[in-house]
Design an enzyme around this catalytic site. Sequence first.
Site: not given
Ligand code: ATP
Ligand code: MG
Length: 779
Positions: A43, A269, A279
Amino acid sequence: MTTNARRPDERDESGAQNFIANIIEEDLASGRHSRVVTRFPPEPNGYLHIGHVKSICLNFGLARDFKGVCHLRMDDTNPTTEDVEYVENIQRDVRWLGFDWADKLFYASDYFDRLHGFAVELIKKGKAYVDSLSETEIREYRGTVTEPGRPSPYRDRSVEENLDLFERMRKGEFPEGAHVLRMKGDLASPNMKMRDWPMYRIKRAHHYRTGDKWCIYPLYDFAHSLSDAIEGITHSICTLEFENNRELYDWFVENVDVPARPRQYEFARLNLTYTVMSKRKLLELVKGGSVRGWDDPRMPTIAGMRRRGVTPEALRAFCEEVGVAKANSTVEVEKLEHFIRGDLDRRSPRVMAVLRPLKVVLENYPEDRVEEFDVPYFPDDAARGGARKVPFCREFYIEKDDFALDPPDKWHRLAPGREVRLRNAYIIKCHDVIKHPDTGEVVELRCTYDPASRGEGGAEGGRKVKGTLHWVSVRHALRAEVRLYDRLFRDERPDLVEEGVDWKTGLNPESLAVAEGAALEPSLATAEPGKHFQFERQGFFFVDPVDAKPGAPVFNRTVSLKDSWAKIAEPKAPPKAQERPKAEEKAAKRLTPEERLAGLDPARQAEVQRFEGRGLGREEAIVLAEDPALGRLFEEAAAAHASNLRGVASLVINELPRALKGKSVETLPFGGAAVGELVALIDDRTITPTIAKEVLLAMLEKGGSPRAIVEQKGMRQVSDASAIEPIVDRVIAEHAGEVARYRAGNQKLIGFFVGRVMKLSNGKANAELVNELLTRKLG
Ligand code: ATP
Ligand code: MG
């Protein structure tokens, strides 16, 4: 309601191999798919971080390994937080990591029309309805884990009414929150997501790509599953939190007429110690000014790590090593550092830089002479060519820490009367030490050199001395800014704070230090931005690509040379499983000693008895028995200083954990013998207990013997009456009022006077002597 058949992923519990790769292999073998299509769907509401690196390596890596393709899709369905700046940086970061999406860059927002069509399709099939309950009401109606949900009074609206209301939602006839579109699931499902989860909501916000075209926006599960389906994704890989969403994902894909049926697989994760990864939190650090931006080298973002000097190769190798597991865990940041070091080691030319300079004058070296040594950039790898000239003359700098007035055993660096080799140059011997007249600090060394010892190994058949130091000629030194980055957080798990506590209190105030007065070899004046170097005996440094100016490089310390991972990774008894998480430890502290004792297994209980038998208190014995690493450290320290076991125990149990701030005993850069030595220094009055705490902190930072630290930093306790008397006199003179009250009978004030004297002596005065002098003088 969909039944979830047992899937092949459930057979692999070990996590040792990539279970998703196994699934793909089977799918290809069985002909279920002919080509793998994965996707990475960030995102664009922030910069990518090390957790995303894991996901990128996995998705793009699988596509590469199975000759498929990986799409990059901006999951941009939430207009309020998304921005083109993020979109651009995400692309830059994925490319930098070494992955290529070819022409497969997509935006969920490009599917808004089709998604809207799918919603209409579901309404027409009687599988979605417009609800007019408020958000709170919807939550209430949804029930709980133990109670089924109740149908909304609007659940049975006709298809026509639903279509009409949904159309008017789209046209902007209603305020936010007036209606939502919900899937029609199963209100009795144990999976809350299946209880009519919302699909569309009204949101009057400008979208960075679609502008004001829409005032309804699709929600995650609906948009995500169907975007996957639109793109023909075969394996949709996400993190474990989405396990419960899988049923809903399948429901959408099954109930809408889409060209493909992707399947969702979840993996653990990545979490790292001393790091926050959401983020939202990273944005808070940027906005609040705790860091200098998303690309601050202390940030766990790809942009930050890149600027710090971390390489894509190191990150990929790290992710490979961490593997793909089904169980969440936290990886030690030392492991990441280990991989960074490993990669930088093979690519970084060696140069010399003195970060905390101490001047040395060679008395037998002609004043106007300058020699230039040709020094290879890769001394251990002659084949790799490349050399530079390093000037040498009568005056040069060495590191302050490379000299000790009164060195401990096994000291291989410089000390009065000792010899060391200067890297790439001569053997020198220290004759005299010049101290600052007021502070007593060592400010200059007077040495001589051995002209016959020039070059590695020594000219006359290789005269060998133990230590080799790096150095930089005073006259030729380049003065450049050297930024010493440390961890951004002091706490191992900065996200685990007690309720009501701001997680930012865990920030490390010393995460950035600038090496004041650093002196670098002159060849570095032309170091180009984006180049890596190893500063010999110090660490890996990177020329900051943002702040460097032509001829004035700025260096970021990427990582120091000391590898603490190897130490952590060593097999240790007891196995890791016995280590308890911090929160549990905190809870343990609230138990009574009896309860804690009862909670120990018989072997540990026997340990408690054994410690008690050696004269320790019950609580002390329990603490040592509960943490075997601490217990072992105590034993070693007690062996080194057997005459005061209680003193040793007190330091190990009280001072050490305080100084460790939550870090594990296993990370200590020194052993029990050094702890014993420290207690011995207190006992023989070399230092005061206050100073001992400072020595302990210095030991934690760099390791090394406490005795050497005391000498080097001039921390010895002052037991010389003639040195303390002037301070005592001054305190008496400055506090006439207190003196009068003391003399009038208020003897308690003695504590006040002792405190003042101790403070003025920086904690170094022998407290008993102070007491004695004060009592005498106050009469
Ligand atoms: P955050 O919680 O840091 O904002 P998010 O999951 O909301 O992370 P996205 O931009 O939606 O961020 O994530 C894109 C991809 O990265 C998703 O498929 C998510 O599952 C993966 N991802 C995010 N954080 C991790 C992590 N700590 N380890 C592995 N994969 C991750
Ligand atoms: Mg997300």
